[in-house]
Design a protein around this motif. Sequence first.
Motif, PDB file in Angstrom:
ATOM      1  N   LEU A  17      25.467  -0.734 -46.889  1.00 31.65           N
ATOM      2  CA  LEU A  17      26.072  -1.402 -48.046  1.00 31.65           C
ATOM      3  C   LEU A  17      27.124  -2.556 -45.867  1.00 31.65           C
ATOM      4  O   LEU A  17      27.457  -1.274 -45.542  1.00 31.65           O
ATOM      5  N   HIS A  18      27.308  -3.702 -47.210  1.00 34.50           N
ATOM      6  CA  HIS A  18      27.903  -3.984 -45.974  1.00 34.50           C
ATOM      7  C   HIS A  18      29.329  -3.892 -45.595  1.00 34.50           C
ATOM      8  O   HIS A  18      30.467  -4.308 -44.635  1.00 34.50           O
ATOM      9  N   SER A  19      30.455  -5.075 -46.551  1.00 31.34           N
ATOM     10  CA  SER A  19      31.199  -4.659 -47.003  1.00 31.34           C
ATOM     11  C   SER A  19      31.769  -4.635 -48.634  1.00 31.34           C
ATOM     12  O   SER A  19      30.429  -4.563 -49.412  1.00 31.34           O
ATOM     13  N   ARG A  20      32.907  -4.704 -49.088  1.00 30.88           N
ATOM     14  CA  ARG A  20      33.515  -4.710 -49.935  1.00 30.88           C
ATOM     15  C   ARG A  20      34.198  -6.299 -51.095  1.00 30.88           C
ATOM     16  O   ARG A  20      34.708  -6.577 -49.954  1.00 30.88           O
ATOM     17  N   TYR A  21      34.134  -6.235 -51.996  1.00 28.07           N
ATOM     18  CA  TYR A  21      34.476  -7.779 -52.565  1.00 28.07           C
ATOM     19  C   TYR A  21      35.900  -7.636 -53.773  1.00 28.07           C
ATOM     20  O   TYR A  21      35.483  -6.900 -53.871  1.00 28.07           O
ATOM     21  N   ASN A  22      36.952  -8.109 -53.797  1.00 32.89           N
ATOM     22  CA  ASN A  22      37.467  -8.152 -54.972  1.00 32.89           C
ATOM     23  C   ASN A  22      36.768  -8.388 -56.167  1.00 32.89           C
ATOM     24  O   ASN A  22      37.254  -7.701 -57.306  1.00 32.89           O
ATOM     25  N   SER A  23      35.916  -9.189 -56.002  1.00 30.37           N
ATOM     26  CA  SER A  23      35.399  -9.941 -57.438  1.00 30.37           C
ATOM     27  C   SER A  23      33.724  -9.795 -57.290  1.00 30.37           C
ATOM     28  O   SER A  23      33.178 -10.316 -55.944  1.00 30.37           O
ATOM     29  N   ARG A  24      33.094 -10.545 -58.224  1.00 31.74           N
ATOM     30  CA  ARG A  24      31.454 -10.542 -57.193  1.00 31.74           C
ATOM     31  C   ARG A  24      30.796 -11.709 -57.656  1.00 31.74           C
ATOM     32  O   ARG A  24      30.498 -12.082 -55.932  1.00 31.74           O
ATOM     33  N   TRP A  58      25.292  -4.906 -50.521  1.00 33.12           N
ATOM     34  CA  TRP A  58      24.045  -4.366 -50.088  1.00 33.12           C
ATOM     35  C   TRP A  58      23.502  -5.798 -49.325  1.00 33.12           C
ATOM     36  O   TRP A  58      22.976  -6.444 -50.089  1.00 33.12           O
ATOM     37  N   LEU A  59      23.280  -5.711 -48.179  1.00 36.25           N
ATOM     38  CA  LEU A  59      22.040  -5.729 -47.766  1.00 36.25           C
ATOM     39  C   LEU A  59      20.867  -5.866 -47.501  1.00 36.25           C
ATOM     40  O   LEU A  59      20.200  -4.073 -47.495  1.00 36.25           O
ATOM     41  N   GLY A  60      19.357  -6.284 -47.740  1.00 32.00           N
ATOM     42  CA  GLY A  60      18.370  -5.789 -47.757  1.00 32.00           C
ATOM     43  C   GLY A  60      17.950  -6.529 -46.367  1.00 32.00           C
ATOM     44  O   GLY A  60      17.904  -7.100 -46.405  1.00 32.00           O
ATOM     45  N   PHE A  61      16.851  -5.388 -45.907  1.00 33.91           N
ATOM     46  CA  PHE A  61      15.835  -6.146 -45.158  1.00 33.91           C
ATOM     47  C   PHE A  61      14.077  -5.546 -45.226  1.00 33.91           C
ATOM     48  O   PHE A  61      14.226  -4.984 -45.350  1.00 33.91           O
TER      49      PHE A  61
END
Length: 63
Positions: A17-24, A58-61
Amino acid sequence: MDTGSQAIFAAADFWYLHSRYNSRAECEDAAQLYIWPNNPGGADDYECRPDGGRWGLWLGFLS
């Protein structure tokens, strides 16, 4: 990303989980800064998931 990212999510070696935002839309826009090819060496994929009334990036590697 929707159903397509679910399959990749299952196959990824590492997600965080990298960060959170108010909208998609904000989440999707921000993700572009962190994924390849916009960011060489960056994440291979991303997923924006509902998270407590906000959207978690979410960032995936892959190895």
